[in-house]
Design a protein around this motif. Structure first.
Motif, PDB file in Angstrom:
ATOM      1  N   THR A 111      -2.215   4.809  -6.404  1.00  0.00           N
ATOM      2  CA  THR A 111      -3.507   4.907  -5.723  1.00  0.00           C
ATOM      3  C   THR A 111      -3.449   6.063  -4.727  1.00  0.00           C
ATOM      4  O   THR A 111      -2.372   6.528  -4.358  1.00  0.00           O
ATOM      5  CB  THR A 111      -3.842   3.608  -4.970  1.00  0.00           C
ATOM      6  OG1 THR A 111      -5.111   3.768  -4.330  1.00  0.00           O
ATOM      7  CG2 THR A 111      -2.806   3.279  -3.904  1.00  0.00           C
TER       8      THR A 111
ATOM      9  N   THR B 275      -8.804  -3.507  -5.742  1.00  0.00           N
ATOM     10  CA  THR B 275      -9.640  -2.914  -4.688  1.00  0.00           C
ATOM     11  C   THR B 275      -9.308  -1.439  -4.479  1.00  0.00           C
ATOM     12  O   THR B 275     -10.205  -0.590  -4.434  1.00  0.00           O
ATOM     13  CB  THR B 275      -9.430  -3.667  -3.356  1.00  0.00           C
ATOM     14  OG1 THR B 275      -9.739  -5.041  -3.573  1.00  0.00           O
ATOM     15  CG2 THR B 275     -10.336  -3.130  -2.264  1.00  0.00           C
ATOM     16  N   TRP B 276      -8.020  -1.123  -4.370  1.00  0.00           N
ATOM     17  CA  TRP B 276      -7.639   0.271  -4.086  1.00  0.00           C
ATOM     18  C   TRP B 276      -7.955   1.178  -5.270  1.00  0.00           C
ATOM     19  O   TRP B 276      -8.447   2.292  -5.072  1.00  0.00           O
ATOM     20  CB  TRP B 276      -6.141   0.335  -3.719  1.00  0.00           C
ATOM     21  CG  TRP B 276      -5.853  -0.406  -2.449  1.00  0.00           C
ATOM     22  CD1 TRP B 276      -6.744  -0.644  -1.431  1.00  0.00           C
ATOM     23  CD2 TRP B 276      -4.624  -1.035  -2.065  1.00  0.00           C
ATOM     24  NE1 TRP B 276      -6.130  -1.381  -0.440  1.00  0.00           N
ATOM     25  CE2 TRP B 276      -4.838  -1.621  -0.785  1.00  0.00           C
ATOM     26  CE3 TRP B 276      -3.363  -1.155  -2.649  1.00  0.00           C
ATOM     27  CZ2 TRP B 276      -3.842  -2.329  -0.098  1.00  0.00           C
ATOM     28  CZ3 TRP B 276      -2.373  -1.834  -1.965  1.00  0.00           C
ATOM     29  CH2 TRP B 276      -2.610  -2.417  -0.705  1.00  0.00           C
TER      30      TRP B 276
ATOM     31  N   SER C 173     -12.231   6.984   1.419  1.00  0.00           N
ATOM     32  CA  SER C 173     -12.596   5.989   0.419  1.00  0.00           C
ATOM     33  C   SER C 173     -12.873   4.691   1.170  1.00  0.00           C
ATOM     34  O   SER C 173     -12.536   4.577   2.347  1.00  0.00           O
ATOM     35  CB  SER C 173     -11.485   5.798  -0.613  1.00  0.00           C
ATOM     36  OG  SER C 173     -10.448   5.004  -0.080  1.00  0.00           O
TER      37      SER C 173
ATOM     38  N   MET D 181      -5.235   2.237   3.091  1.00  0.00           N
ATOM     39  CA  MET D 181      -6.180   1.311   3.722  1.00  0.00           C
ATOM     40  C   MET D 181      -5.807   1.090   5.183  1.00  0.00           C
ATOM     41  O   MET D 181      -5.115   0.149   5.526  1.00  0.00           O
ATOM     42  CB  MET D 181      -6.214  -0.003   2.958  1.00  0.00           C
ATOM     43  CG  MET D 181      -7.319  -0.939   3.428  1.00  0.00           C
ATOM     44  SD  MET D 181      -7.590  -2.263   2.256  1.00  0.00           S
ATOM     45  CE  MET D 181      -8.783  -3.271   3.139  1.00  0.00           C
TER      46      MET D 181
ATOM     47  N   GLY E 116      -8.812   5.059   3.845  1.00  0.00           N
ATOM     48  CA  GLY E 116      -9.617   3.899   3.452  1.00  0.00           C
ATOM     49  C   GLY E 116     -10.257   3.211   4.639  1.00  0.00           C
ATOM     50  O   GLY E 116      -9.590   2.540   5.401  1.00  0.00           O
TER      51      GLY E 116
ATOM     52  N   ASN F 133       0.827  -1.200   0.000  1.00  0.00           N
ATOM     53  CA  ASN F 133       0.000   0.000   0.000  1.00  0.00           C
ATOM     54  C   ASN F 133       0.867   1.259   0.000  1.00  0.00           C
ATOM     55  O   ASN F 133       0.634   2.205  -0.761  1.00  0.00           O
ATOM     56  CB  ASN F 133      -0.939  -0.013   1.205  1.00  0.00           C
ATOM     57  CG  ASN F 133      -2.115   0.965   1.064  1.00  0.00           C
ATOM     58  OD1 ASN F 133      -2.960   1.060   1.939  1.00  0.00           O
ATOM     59  ND2 ASN F 133      -2.192   1.709  -0.027  1.00  0.00           N
TER      60      ASN F 133
ATOM     61  N   THR G 286      -5.656   5.672  -2.055  1.00  0.00           N
ATOM     62  CA  THR G 286      -6.285   5.061  -0.887  1.00  0.00           C
ATOM     63  C   THR G 286      -5.255   4.517   0.084  1.00  0.00           C
ATOM     64  O   THR G 286      -4.401   3.712  -0.285  1.00  0.00           O
ATOM     65  CB  THR G 286      -7.226   3.928  -1.343  1.00  0.00           C
ATOM     66  OG1 THR G 286      -8.310   4.507  -2.057  1.00  0.00           O
ATOM     67  CG2 THR G 286      -7.753   3.146  -0.155  1.00  0.00           C
TER      68      THR G 286
ATOM     69  N   PRO H 202     -12.137   0.903   0.729  1.00  0.00           N
ATOM     70  CA  PRO H 202     -11.559  -0.233   0.013  1.00  0.00           C
ATOM     71  C   PRO H 202     -11.960  -1.567   0.642  1.00  0.00           C
ATOM     72  O   PRO H 202     -11.112  -2.354   1.017  1.00  0.00           O
ATOM     73  CB  PRO H 202     -10.053   0.024   0.164  1.00  0.00           C
ATOM     74  CG  PRO H 202      -9.925   0.749   1.455  1.00  0.00           C
ATOM     75  CD  PRO H 202     -11.184   1.525   1.656  1.00  0.00           C
TER      76      PRO H 202
ATOM     77  N   ILE I 154     -16.887  -3.342  -2.837  1.00  0.00           N
ATOM     78  CA  ILE I 154     -16.285  -2.796  -4.057  1.00  0.00           C
ATOM     79  C   ILE I 154     -16.554  -3.708  -5.257  1.00  0.00           C
ATOM     80  O   ILE I 154     -16.857  -3.263  -6.358  1.00  0.00           O
ATOM     81  CB  ILE I 154     -14.747  -2.686  -3.874  1.00  0.00           C
ATOM     82  CG1 ILE I 154     -14.397  -1.449  -3.063  1.00  0.00           C
ATOM     83  CG2 ILE I 154     -14.017  -2.689  -5.207  1.00  0.00           C
ATOM     84  CD1 ILE I 154     -14.373  -0.172  -3.843  1.00  0.00           C
TER      85      ILE I 154
ATOM     86  N   ALA J 208     -11.612   1.661  -5.409  1.00  0.00           N
ATOM     87  CA  ALA J 208     -12.008   2.533  -4.293  1.00  0.00           C
ATOM     88  C   ALA J 208     -11.721   3.996  -4.632  1.00  0.00           C
ATOM     89  O   ALA J 208     -12.526   4.874  -4.333  1.00  0.00           O
ATOM     90  CB  ALA J 208     -11.275   2.129  -3.016  1.00  0.00           C
ATOM     91  N   ASP J 209     -10.575   4.244  -5.291  1.00  0.00           N
ATOM     92  CA  ASP J 209     -10.260   5.613  -5.748  1.00  0.00           C
ATOM     93  C   ASP J 209     -11.346   6.113  -6.692  1.00  0.00           C
ATOM     94  O   ASP J 209     -11.811   7.241  -6.594  1.00  0.00           O
ATOM     95  CB  ASP J 209      -8.932   5.632  -6.526  1.00  0.00           C
ATOM     96  CG  ASP J 209      -7.729   5.449  -5.616  1.00  0.00           C
ATOM     97  OD1 ASP J 209      -7.883   5.589  -4.392  1.00  0.00           O
ATOM     98  OD2 ASP J 209      -6.636   5.164  -6.150  1.00  0.00           O
TER      99      ASP J 209
END
Lengths: 466, 95
Positions: A118, A159-160, A180, A122, A296, A109, A120, A182, A187, A163-164
């Motif tokens: 990304t 997922t990320w 956001s 998380m 996230g 991440n 996001t 995630p 999602i 989510a964005d």
């Protein structure tokens, strides 16, 4: 390769009830948690794993024979038991990949944030289990640890980024600036929902249907109470399985017990993970280097919108009927029947609260959940048994509305296992999603802005003080 | 009798556990006796009039007009921003 294989073997020999807590303990210490807190967390993780196993075994003892009688007496071949997402998450955490998944995803991440792939961040460590599940399922489907890690990171990546993409309209709809969500279990449905919604936009007549479902909550409100819902399901299964009244009532009460106790036991898992959650969140925020981020969080914060609850109330009995008549389905929905709101929470925002559209898209999503759940059940069952789960008498496998039942997870598993049908389905769905993603995002926001303007205009006309 | 706080979330497992734990710890430190109840949003009707304050972890939710219990949004429990203020506000309702 050798070392990884022997590592996995050692862990399985010692048993997940000991190994995962041990890892959590070390990990918590590494993140700077106090030893006393880390020990408590580790023990609570073990308690949760044991507790979840106990409740699921009790469910199997009661629901298993009923499923067998159901198929004998009604001809319904529903022999895959829905043990619920909590049981799946527990099984996944208990695998060797479960323990290593958290640090790997944390670093992944940060790397993606650093390179601005990304936005996001998380911090919701709890829902890493969805991403790790994609990895573990891939590992068991391909028998290749490396592909397993690829699957996990692919799930995180999708997922990320999704989510964005969803963040602008989710923020606006739910009033959550800077956030956001995630959570793969919410999602994943957007990948299917966006193309269908685009299609509905283009059908004259259908385009403007909103539907009036105000009375739904009055008549179907009972379905919102999990205990009552479980009793109803138990009674229906009992009657269809040709059980006596006495046995049906007992089945109904036992299932109600499962429905209420299972989430409470899963909550113990969360309690054990909390120190990790807090320390990881701090670790992530500290190493950001001033990047623009979206925080996230768990999609649970979006559950509860009236349109979500209304649509979920209608879809709950629907999924039971659907399970009985859908060709190719073997899953008997039970423990996860209460998570339908999570499957449609983001869809509701995409269609700006339109209950009619939520129902149409929700129905397709549930068909997909049942079919993907059935297809991926053998792999999940293998994991479930490997971590010490017991196969319920009368069932051929286990499933849930989570794990391989989520389209994104299914797509990753099938694609990395080179199963042709899966590759084609995934390519088509993701292709369509990418095609409409931009316009769907724009339209969702536009719809909300128009509504805001209309409300504002109405207030101005009435000139009532706010 | 100890006052009661109801923590509501999507399925009564994850986010509400975080809030429950933090409320319990905070109130214990502040010597405020209270009972923390954790529930799903669908179970609201069964609890609403039996508690002194509701902490809502589900942001999209609106409570029915019949519910007069004070309502507090629980987002700070997840973001950490404004957490102390939120806890203080809950405390006021519990004293």
């Amino acid at each position: 390769m050798e070392t990884i294989a022997s590592y996995f073997k050692i862990i399985f020999d010692v048993g997940p009830n000991v190994v995962l807590p041990f890892f959590i303990f070390l990990f918590a210490l590494a993140l700077g948690t106090k030893a006393s807190k880390a020990i408590r967390a580790a023990i609570f993780i073990a308690i949760a794993l044991i507790g979840i196993k106990m409740v699921v075994a009790f469910m199997g003892d009661n629901l298993g024979p009923a499923m067998k009688a159901l198929s004998k007496n009604s001809g319904l071949k529903l022999d895959v038991m829905d043990v619920g997402w909590g049981a799946v998450a527990a099984a996944i955490w208990a695998t060797p990949m479960g323990a290593i998944g958290i640090p790997v995803l944390l670093i992944f991440n940060l790397v993606l944030l650093y390179f601005r792939v990304t936005k996001t961040l998380m911090v919701d460590i709890w829902n890493y289990h969805h991403l790790i599940t994609a990895g573990v399922l891939t590992y068991y489907a391909t028998d290749n640890v490396y592909l397993g890690f690829v699957g996990m990171m692919l799930a995180a990546f999708i997922t990320w980024l999704t989510a964005d993409w969803a963040a602008p309209f989710l923020q606006k709809f739910y009033g959550l600036p800077g956030i956001s969500m995630p959570t793969l279990s919410s999602i994943s449905e957007l990948v299917i929902a966006a193309p269908i919604n685009e299609l509905l936009d283009r059908i004259p007549g259908v385009k403007n249907i909103r539907g009036n479902f105000d009375s739904v909550r009055k008549y179907l409100g009972l379905f919102g109470e999990p205990a009552v819902l479980a009793v109803i399901i138990g009674l229906v299964i009992g009657i269809m399985a040709n059980y006596s009244i006495k046995d049906s009532l007992n089945l109904a009460m036992n299932l109600a017990a499962v429905m209420i106790i299972l989430p409470k036991v899963v909550a113990i898992l969360m309690e054990g993970l909390m120190p990790i959650q807090e320390a990881s969140s701090e670790f992530l925020q500290k190493h950001l280097g001033g990047r623009e981020i979206l925080l996230g969080l768990d999609s649970a914060i979006s559950i509860g919108h009236p349109s979500v609850l209304t649509a979920a109330l209608i879809l709950t009995p629907f999924v039971l009927v659907l399970a009985a008549i859908l060709p190719g389905n073997q899953m008997l929905p039970f423990a996860d029947i209460t998570v339908i709101p999570f499957r449609i929470a983001f869809v509701v925002a995409l269609v700006n609260g339109n209950v009619f559209r939520t129902l149409v898209i929700g129905a397709v999503v549930l068909i997909q959940v049942l079919l993907c759940g059935t297809v991926t059940s053998p792999v999940l069952t293998k994991i479930f048994l490997a971590v010490g789960g017991k196969m319920p008498e009368g069932a051929v496998g286990v499933a849930s509305f989570s794990g391989g039942s989520l389209f994104v997870t299914y797509a990753i598993m099938q694609t990395l296992s080179f199963i042709l049908s899966g590759v084609i389905i995934s390519a088509v769905v993701f292709g369509l999603f990418l095609l409409v993603a931009k316009s769907q995002q724009r339209k969702a926001i536009q719809l909300m802005e128009e509504e805001e303007e209309n409300t504002y205009a109405a207030i101005q006309n009435k000139s009532t003080p706010l | 009798m100890a006052k009661r706080v109801l923590v509501l979330c999507g399925n009564g497992v994850a986010t509400s556990t975080v809030a429950c734990k933090k409320i319990q710890d905070y109130m214990a430190n502040a010597n405020v006796r209270c009972e923390v109840i954790q529930a799903k949003i669908g179970e609201l009707a069964s609890y609403a009039d039996k508690v002194d304050v509701i902490v809502l972890m589900a942001m999209g939710a609106t409570l029915p007009d019949t519910v007069n219990t004070p309502l507090i949004k629980g987002l700070p429990f997840l973001t950490g921003m404004g957490l102390k203020e939120t806890l203080e506000e809950i405390k006021k309702h519990l004293q």
